[in-house]
Design an enzyme around this catalytic site. Structure first.
Site, mmCIF file in Angstrom:
data_model
loop_
_atom_site.group_PDB
_atom_site.id
_atom_site.type_symbol
_atom_site.label_atom_id
_atom_site.label_comp_id
_atom_site.label_asym_id
_atom_site.label_seq_id
_atom_site.Cartn_x
_atom_site.Cartn_y
_atom_site.Cartn_z
ATOM 1 N N ARG A 1 18.844 19.429 31.604
ATOM 2 C CA ARG A 1 19.616 20.535 30.510
ATOM 3 C C ARG A 1 20.834 20.013 30.021
ATOM 4 O O ARG A 1 21.322 20.874 28.890
ATOM 5 C CB ARG A 1 20.565 21.905 31.463
ATOM 6 C CG ARG A 1 19.005 23.052 31.973
ATOM 7 C CD ARG A 1 19.682 23.687 33.031
ATOM 8 N NE ARG A 1 19.018 25.024 32.925
ATOM 9 C CZ ARG A 1 18.949 26.391 33.840
ATOM 10 N NH1 ARG A 1 19.203 26.120 34.178
ATOM 11 N NH2 ARG A 1 18.210 26.957 34.021
ATOM 12 N N ARG B 1 16.455 22.231 40.781
ATOM 13 C CA ARG B 1 17.301 22.415 40.602
ATOM 14 C C ARG B 1 18.149 21.478 40.156
ATOM 15 O O ARG B 1 18.891 21.559 38.966
ATOM 16 C CB ARG B 1 18.163 23.507 41.538
ATOM 17 C CG ARG B 1 17.886 25.254 41.670
ATOM 18 C CD ARG B 1 17.724 25.581 40.468
ATOM 19 N NE ARG B 1 18.981 26.078 40.123
ATOM 20 C CZ ARG B 1 19.485 27.138 39.014
ATOM 21 N NH1 ARG B 1 18.221 28.110 38.313
ATOM 22 N NH2 ARG B 1 20.542 27.407 38.681
ATOM 23 N N THR C 1 23.397 26.124 35.154
ATOM 24 C CA THR C 1 22.877 26.807 33.389
ATOM 25 C C THR C 1 22.805 26.944 32.806
ATOM 26 O O THR C 1 22.989 26.475 31.542
ATOM 27 C CB THR C 1 23.129 28.727 34.466
ATOM 28 O OG1 THR C 1 22.679 29.154 35.461
ATOM 29 C CG2 THR C 1 22.916 29.035 33.544
ATOM 30 N N LYS D 1 10.767 26.656 29.267
ATOM 31 C CA LYS D 1 11.724 27.847 28.584
ATOM 32 C C LYS D 1 11.286 27.763 26.306
ATOM 33 O O LYS D 1 10.595 26.520 26.443
ATOM 34 C CB LYS D 1 13.216 28.159 28.460
ATOM 35 C CG LYS D 1 13.633 29.036 29.860
ATOM 36 C CD LYS D 1 14.422 29.370 29.956
ATOM 37 C CE LYS D 1 15.008 29.536 31.048
ATOM 38 N NZ LYS D 1 16.780 30.004 31.186
ATOM 39 N N HIS E 1 13.257 26.896 33.716
ATOM 40 C CA HIS E 1 13.777 27.930 34.558
ATOM 41 C C HIS E 1 13.706 27.057 35.329
ATOM 42 O O HIS E 1 12.046 27.035 35.965
ATOM 43 C CB HIS E 1 12.613 30.004 34.099
ATOM 44 C CG HIS E 1 13.185 30.225 35.575
ATOM 45 N ND1 HIS E 1 14.482 30.839 36.167
ATOM 46 C CD2 HIS E 1 12.937 30.252 36.483
ATOM 47 C CE1 HIS E 1 14.647 30.913 37.176
ATOM 48 N NE2 HIS E 1 12.750 31.675 37.645
ATOM 49 N N ASN F 1 19.007 26.736 27.390
ATOM 50 C CA ASN F 1 18.747 25.590 28.196
ATOM 51 C C ASN F 1 16.691 25.072 29.323
ATOM 52 O O ASN F 1 17.036 24.895 30.124
ATOM 53 C CB ASN F 1 19.798 26.568 29.869
ATOM 54 C CG ASN F 1 19.187 27.622 30.118
ATOM 55 O OD1 ASN F 1 18.100 27.622 29.751
ATOM 56 N ND2 ASN F 1 20.196 27.870 31.786
HETATM 57 N N1 UDP Z 1 22.061 33.607 29.768
HETATM 58 C C1 UDP Z 1 23.012 33.726 28.741
HETATM 59 N N2 UDP Z 1 24.166 33.327 29.070
HETATM 60 C C2 UDP Z 1 25.197 33.147 30.358
HETATM 61 C C3 UDP Z 1 24.286 32.648 31.423
HETATM 62 C C4 UDP Z 1 23.169 32.812 31.556
HETATM 63 O O1 UDP Z 1 22.416 33.284 28.207
HETATM 64 O O2 UDP Z 1 25.841 33.253 30.281
HETATM 65 C C5 UDP Z 1 20.918 33.137 30.365
HETATM 66 C C6 UDP Z 1 20.632 31.412 30.908
HETATM 67 O O3 UDP Z 1 19.394 31.314 29.704
HETATM 68 C C7 UDP Z 1 20.080 30.991 32.045
HETATM 69 C C8 UDP Z 1 19.396 32.663 31.982
HETATM 70 O O4 UDP Z 1 20.559 33.920 31.458
HETATM 71 O O5 UDP Z 1 19.262 30.193 32.584
HETATM 72 C C9 UDP Z 1 19.409 33.541 33.560
HETATM 73 O O6 UDP Z 1 20.548 33.037 33.936
HETATM 74 P P1 UDP Z 1 20.425 32.513 36.098
HETATM 75 O O7 UDP Z 1 22.086 32.657 36.191
HETATM 76 O O8 UDP Z 1 19.742 33.003 36.828
HETATM 77 O O9 UDP Z 1 20.884 30.682 35.841
HETATM 78 P P2 UDP Z 1 19.827 29.709 36.271
HETATM 79 O O10 UDP Z 1 19.333 29.932 37.320
HETATM 80 O O11 UDP Z 1 18.759 29.951 35.400
HETATM 81 O O12 UDP Z 1 20.433 28.502 36.062
HETATM 82 MG MG MG Z 2 18.121 31.760 38.093
#
Ligand code: UDP
Ligand code: MG
Length: 194
Positions: A140, A123, A129, A14, A163, A160
């Protein structure tokens, strides 16, 4: 059954990962775990491409809101007082908008990663996340301290670093979206494939 060593997943560094100079470190951590990079490119995405990348269904959007509320609960903060809503879907819609803007703020690095349990392994290496909840030893957890409490107050997404696809279905969809068909380069890793 397909050869389990050939499972594919999608990882994208990212804007904050690129701008913190973590491209090499992130790739290193993947290769260290015997995962193979089988496609790789730096590029500037469009808003439309990012909008298509993230799901649009309400379940997924509400889950974004839930993640914020989990942090509110842990730190004893009222989401209604801080962010004006305690509705998960409403919070999720705000977050999704910030997220799309954040993702076009710098070039990204996209890659297809192959290996045993590639989806779950990547992951695990990337971590959960929210950096404020991610364990040390994950990308992260090691390189970010961001939290939805700060991010939402600043009207931006949680930064974070990377992705990573969450399921093999999501991986297949994202690989097709970002690379199209037949983007995988085949080669044998010493000590892994032979
Ligand atoms: N995100 C955010 N605030 C939140 C939750 C998620 O800004 O409270 C953003 C964060 O950058 C995250 C992305 O939204 O990586 C996509 O969310 P997802 O739940 O798919 O998390 P990931 O798969 O990236 O762990
Ligand atoms: Mg996701």
């Amino acid at each position: 059954m397909k050869n389990p060593k050939e499972e594919l997943t999608y990882l994208m560094i990212k804007p904050d990962g690129v701008r913190k100079g973590l491209i090499g470190e992130i790739i290193r951590r993947l290769e260290q775990r015997d995962l193979k990079i089988v496609a790789l490119e730096m590029f500037q995405p469009t808003l439309e491409q990012i909008d298509e990348h993230y799901p649009k269904d309400e379940t997924w959007i509400a889950r974004l809101g839930q993640k914020t509320f989990k942090t509110c609960e842990k730190y004893n903060v009222s989401p209604k007082d801080e962010f004006g809503t305690d509705n998960e879907l409403e919070m999720g819609k705000l977050v999704r908008g910030w997220l799309v803007n954040y993702m076009v703020s710098a070039p990204l690095v996209k890659m297809i990663v192959q290996g045993t349990h590639a989806v779950d392994m990547v992951r695990k290496i990337v971590g959960p996340t929210l950096p404020n909840l991610a364990e040390m030893g994950t990308i992260r957890g090691d390189f970010s301290v961001d939290s939805p409490l700060i991010a939402n107050a600043e009207h931006r997404a949680v930064m974070n670093l990377a992705h990573a696809s969450e399921t093999p279905e999501e991986a297949a969809h994202e690989i097709e979206h970002w690379f199209g068909k037949d983007a995988v380069h085949a080669y044998k890793r010493f000590g892994v494939d032979e």
